[in-house]
Design an enzyme around this catalytic site. Sequence first.
Site, mmCIF file in Angstrom:
data_model
loop_
_atom_site.group_PDB
_atom_site.id
_atom_site.type_symbol
_atom_site.label_atom_id
_atom_site.label_comp_id
_atom_site.label_asym_id
_atom_site.label_seq_id
_atom_site.Cartn_x
_atom_site.Cartn_y
_atom_site.Cartn_z
ATOM 1 N N GLU A 102 0.841 -1.188 0.000
ATOM 2 C CA GLU A 102 0.000 0.000 0.000
ATOM 3 C C GLU A 102 0.881 1.246 0.000
ATOM 4 O O GLU A 102 1.568 1.528 0.979
ATOM 5 C CB GLU A 102 -0.914 0.024 1.226
ATOM 6 C CG GLU A 102 -1.758 1.288 1.309
ATOM 7 C CD GLU A 102 -2.503 1.435 2.628
ATOM 8 O OE1 GLU A 102 -2.871 2.585 2.962
ATOM 9 O OE2 GLU A 102 -2.711 0.425 3.321
ATOM 10 N N ARG A 149 0.574 10.394 0.219
ATOM 11 C CA ARG A 149 0.924 11.456 1.161
ATOM 12 C C ARG A 149 2.165 12.231 0.741
ATOM 13 O O ARG A 149 2.607 13.126 1.459
ATOM 14 C CB ARG A 149 1.153 10.871 2.559
ATOM 15 C CG ARG A 149 -0.041 10.138 3.122
ATOM 16 C CD ARG A 149 0.232 9.642 4.522
ATOM 17 N NE ARG A 149 -0.733 8.635 4.949
ATOM 18 C CZ ARG A 149 -0.656 7.966 6.089
ATOM 19 N NH1 ARG A 149 0.359 8.197 6.904
ATOM 20 N NH2 ARG A 149 -1.571 7.059 6.399
ATOM 21 N N LYS A 157 -11.181 -2.056 6.104
ATOM 22 C CA LYS A 157 -10.027 -1.629 6.887
ATOM 23 C C LYS A 157 -10.551 -1.128 8.236
ATOM 24 O O LYS A 157 -11.468 -0.298 8.270
ATOM 25 C CB LYS A 157 -9.294 -0.512 6.142
ATOM 26 C CG LYS A 157 -8.200 0.204 6.934
ATOM 27 C CD LYS A 157 -7.621 1.325 6.079
ATOM 28 C CE LYS A 157 -6.604 2.143 6.846
ATOM 29 N NZ LYS A 157 -5.990 3.187 5.987
#
Length: 212
Positions: free
Chosen positions: A47, A51, A134
């Site tokens: 993943e 950011r 999640k």
Amino acid sequence: MTPAAQSVEARRIAELAPIIPVLVVEDVAHARPLAQALVDGGLPALEVTLRTPAALDVIAEMAQVEGGVVGAGTLLTPQDVADAKEAGALFGVSPGVTPKLVEACMHHELPLLPGAATATEVMALYEQGFDMLKFFPAEASGGAAALKAIGAPIPQVAFCPTGGVSPGNARDYLSLPNVICAGGSWVAPKDAVARGGWEEITRLARDAAALR
């Protein structure tokens, strides 16, 4: 791609290894060697969080590594979904979920692992067809005990807890019947990435892959 179909694919990816590395990569030059080190250590699902300015280029580079299954994390908007798909992401991860985000993932056929932290959020997503979620932020939301409690009345939904998961508590999560895998950043320490410590990262990945 319906939410139910997305969850089928998300669950398949989640079952590849007990830990999905959560990666914040600043330098695109680190992308391929980092992905290779993690895949070599037995963690194929990766993943890459959106950011950093380099994130989309990092996804594109990591997508070239044989054996890797690269996804985009921190999906917040429909544009994030479109950009991630174009970069080569095979799945997406979001801290929460909105109707527009779900619609974008359906339109772009990007399997989504949507974030939820409460029973109400889990029920709302399950109602839409999602049954692989999640659990975020895991530790701040009560940890393994909270996730176990959610699983009692809603056993149909499986989870990838992320947020505060570490080598010290990962097995607490992975031992739960409603947990398929967990997300963790410790397998790719910033200092090791910065100095090209790929062998160290492969060792950390092997340890993580052996957690279950």
